[in-house]
Motif scaffolding. Structure first.
Motif, PDB file in Angstrom:
ATOM      1  N   MET A   1      -0.317   9.073  10.876  1.00  0.00           N
ATOM      2  CA  MET A   1      -0.388   8.686   9.468  1.00  0.00           C
ATOM      3  C   MET A   1      -1.846   8.513   9.055  1.00  0.00           C
ATOM      4  SD  MET A   1       2.797   6.013   9.050  1.00  0.00           S
ATOM      5  CE  MET A   1       4.335   6.252   9.961  1.00  0.00           C
TER       6      MET A   1
ATOM      7  N   LYS B   1       8.310   4.808   4.283  1.00  0.00           N
ATOM      8  CA  LYS B   1       7.519   6.004   4.000  1.00  0.00           C
ATOM      9  C   LYS B   1       8.406   7.211   3.722  1.00  0.00           C
ATOM     10  CE  LYS B   1       3.351   8.351   5.654  1.00  0.00           C
ATOM     11  NZ  LYS B   1       3.826   9.733   5.544  1.00  0.00           N
ATOM     12  N   SER B   2       9.528   7.315   4.420  1.00  0.00           N
ATOM     13  CA  SER B   2      10.438   8.445   4.210  1.00  0.00           C
ATOM     14  C   SER B   2      11.062   8.391   2.813  1.00  0.00           C
ATOM     15  CB  SER B   2      11.539   8.444   5.274  1.00  0.00           C
ATOM     16  OG  SER B   2      12.416   7.332   5.121  1.00  0.00           O
TER      17      SER B   2
ATOM     18  N   TYR C   1       9.563   7.367   0.127  1.00  0.00           N
ATOM     19  CA  TYR C   1       8.556   7.890  -0.799  1.00  0.00           C
ATOM     20  C   TYR C   1       8.547   9.407  -0.777  1.00  0.00           C
ATOM     21  CZ  TYR C   1       6.349   3.570  -2.320  1.00  0.00           C
ATOM     22  OH  TYR C   1       6.085   2.355  -2.901  1.00  0.00           O
TER      23      TYR C   1
ATOM     24  N   VAL D   1       2.243   5.720  -2.975  1.00  0.00           N
ATOM     25  CA  VAL D   1       2.425   5.684  -1.517  1.00  0.00           C
ATOM     26  C   VAL D   1       2.830   4.263  -1.130  1.00  0.00           C
ATOM     27  CG1 VAL D   1       0.748   7.518  -1.093  1.00  0.00           C
ATOM     28  CG2 VAL D   1      -0.006   5.130  -1.090  1.00  0.00           C
ATOM     29  N   PRO D   2       3.408   4.065   0.064  1.00  0.00           N
ATOM     30  CA  PRO D   2       3.820   2.716   0.464  1.00  0.00           C
ATOM     31  C   PRO D   2       2.636   1.752   0.531  1.00  0.00           C
ATOM     32  CG  PRO D   2       4.817   4.363   1.895  1.00  0.00           C
ATOM     33  CD  PRO D   2       3.809   5.081   1.058  1.00  0.00           C
TER      34      PRO D   2
ATOM     35  N   ASP E   1      -1.930   8.135   3.016  1.00  0.00           N
ATOM     36  CA  ASP E   1      -0.496   8.163   2.734  1.00  0.00           C
ATOM     37  C   ASP E   1       0.173   6.799   2.924  1.00  0.00           C
ATOM     38  OD1 ASP E   1      -0.493   7.993   5.504  1.00  0.00           O
ATOM     39  OD2 ASP E   1       0.297  10.013   5.830  1.00  0.00           O
ATOM     40  N   VAL E   2      -0.608   5.788   3.295  1.00  0.00           N
ATOM     41  CA  VAL E   2      -0.133   4.410   3.382  1.00  0.00           C
ATOM     42  C   VAL E   2      -1.306   3.512   2.998  1.00  0.00           C
ATOM     43  CG1 VAL E   2       0.802   2.580   4.850  1.00  0.00           C
ATOM     44  CG2 VAL E   2       1.466   4.944   5.274  1.00  0.00           C
TER      45      VAL E   2
ATOM     46  N   ILE F   1       8.218   0.661   8.683  1.00  0.00           N
ATOM     47  CA  ILE F   1       7.216   1.409   7.917  1.00  0.00           C
ATOM     48  C   ILE F   1       7.646   2.865   7.759  1.00  0.00           C
ATOM     49  CG2 ILE F   1       4.827   2.237   7.909  1.00  0.00           C
ATOM     50  CD1 ILE F   1       4.065  -0.358   9.356  1.00  0.00           C
ATOM     51  N   THR F   2       8.165   3.456   8.823  1.00  0.00           N
ATOM     52  CA  THR F   2       8.608   4.848   8.783  1.00  0.00           C
ATOM     53  C   THR F   2       9.757   5.029   7.786  1.00  0.00           C
ATOM     54  OG1 THR F   2       7.974   5.145  11.100  1.00  0.00           O
ATOM     55  CG2 THR F   2       9.485   6.761  10.164  1.00  0.00           C
TER      56      THR F   2
END
Length: 335
Positions: free
Chosen positions: A81, A327-328, A330, A50-51, A144-145, A323-324
């Motif tokens: 999130m 995350k996308s 990943y 995850v990030p 998830d982060v 960040i978005t």
């Protein structure tokens, strides 16, 4: 005294320069070689599934990292999130690691900042001197982060986004490496990170301005909240990286402070010591970080002052977009 040498050019610094300067050059050499070893792949690095976001600094001492971590956690939680936080747990000593922090975990085990972050955000928090092990512990808790509180120089953990938090008043002091100055890494490192956040002072053109906004004082025993300037004859203490910042905040709030007491960062407090200090006024006021060490023996007239990071809407949006985006990646089929 060392901070006066670092940030205020105290004359003693010139006297000690023949000793401190060579040591700082050695620190600089070791620091650079260590980082180069990780970057070149000579030392193993852990990549989480995850990030990973790092909020750290290039100087020693308190710069305001933890409020930034809390702001990031709360911002991501509001977007749906599931952030988790990892920390080295400085100042704490657990029976074994990794330690997943609970609301009742003593700060003597977790460290002050992890206990504070857990209380403020409710997010999963894990502590381990080896941050990759803390990350792996958090992955069992539906995150998830990952946000790491400090750890900019912990290159054994790969990261996707880096924040550097700068003390806007003291900035980089005399710009020498430890122990002659406050630098952990050189100023050139600032050109490599994603976001520079300046806590107070005057942010430069490439920096995000942040202020710490205090709210009402909170009673340690009852949770009652009142304006801090409604409390008379306050005795204020702080065991943080830069205690004068807390005392200045109280001054700007027109608090009636009759005594201030600075302690070392992460210092463990003796109940009797604080009780004697409290007797010198009507109320005892402390930082939220100090409060996590005092709940078990707090008196009725003990309070803490929460502060929260304040960042402009545009800067907040830019951070969210970054960040978005990460995350996308990943979540895509190519990763």
């Amino acid at each position: 005294m060392i901070e006066k040498i670092w940030f205020h050019r105290h004359p003693l610094g010139y006297v000690l320069a023949p000793l401190l300067w060579p040591l700082s050059q050695l620190f600089k050499l070791i620091s650079r070689q260590r980082r180069q070893s990780y970057m070149a792949g000579d030392k193993p690095r852990y990549r989480a599934p995850v990030p990973v976001i790092v909020a750290g600094n290039i100087t020693a001492g308190g710069n305001g990292k933890t409020p930034v971590v809390i702001w990031l956690v709360e911002t991501l939680q509001a977007l749906g999130m599931k952030p988790g936080v990892v920390s080295r747990g400085y100042g704490g000593k657990a029976a074994k690691y990794p330690l997943v922090v609970e609301l009742d975990t003593p700060s003597s085990q977790s460290g002050d900042e992890p206990a504070l972050i857990k209380r403020r955000t409710g997010a999963p928090v894990a502590v381990d001197p080896v941050r990759s092990q803390a990350v792996q512990a958090l992955l069992q808790h539906d995150v998830d982060v990952i946000i790491t509180d400090d750890g900019l120089q912990h290159y054994a953990l790969e990261r996707d986004i880096e924040f550097v938090v700068i003390d806007g008043q003291r900035r980089f002091g005399n710009q020498h490496y430890i122990p002659f100055g406050p630098l952990r890494e050189g100023l050139e490192r600032l050109d490599e990170v994603d976001f520079l956040i300046t806590n107070g002072g005057q942010a430069q053109s490439n920096e995000i301005a942040m202020t710490l906004e205090p709210s009402d004082a909170v009673n340690l025993k009852t949770g009652e909240k009142v304006p801090v300037n409604s409390l008379s004859q306050l005795v204020a203490f702080a065991g943080i990286g830069h205690p004068p910042r807390f005392f200045k905040t109280l001054e700007t709030l027109d608090a009636e402070v009759i005594k201030t007491q600075a302690f070392a960062d992460h210092q463990a407090f003796e109940q009797s010591e604080l009780q004697q200090l409290a007797k010198q006024g009507k109320h005892l006021i402390m930082t939220e970080k100090d409060a996590v060490k005092c709940y078990q023996f707090a008196e009725d007239n003990w309070w803490y002052l929460p502060v929260s990071a304040n960042i402009s809407a545009q800067d907040k949006q830019n951070i969210i977009e970054k960040i978005t985006e990460v995350k996308s990646q990943y979540g895509s089929s190519s990763t």
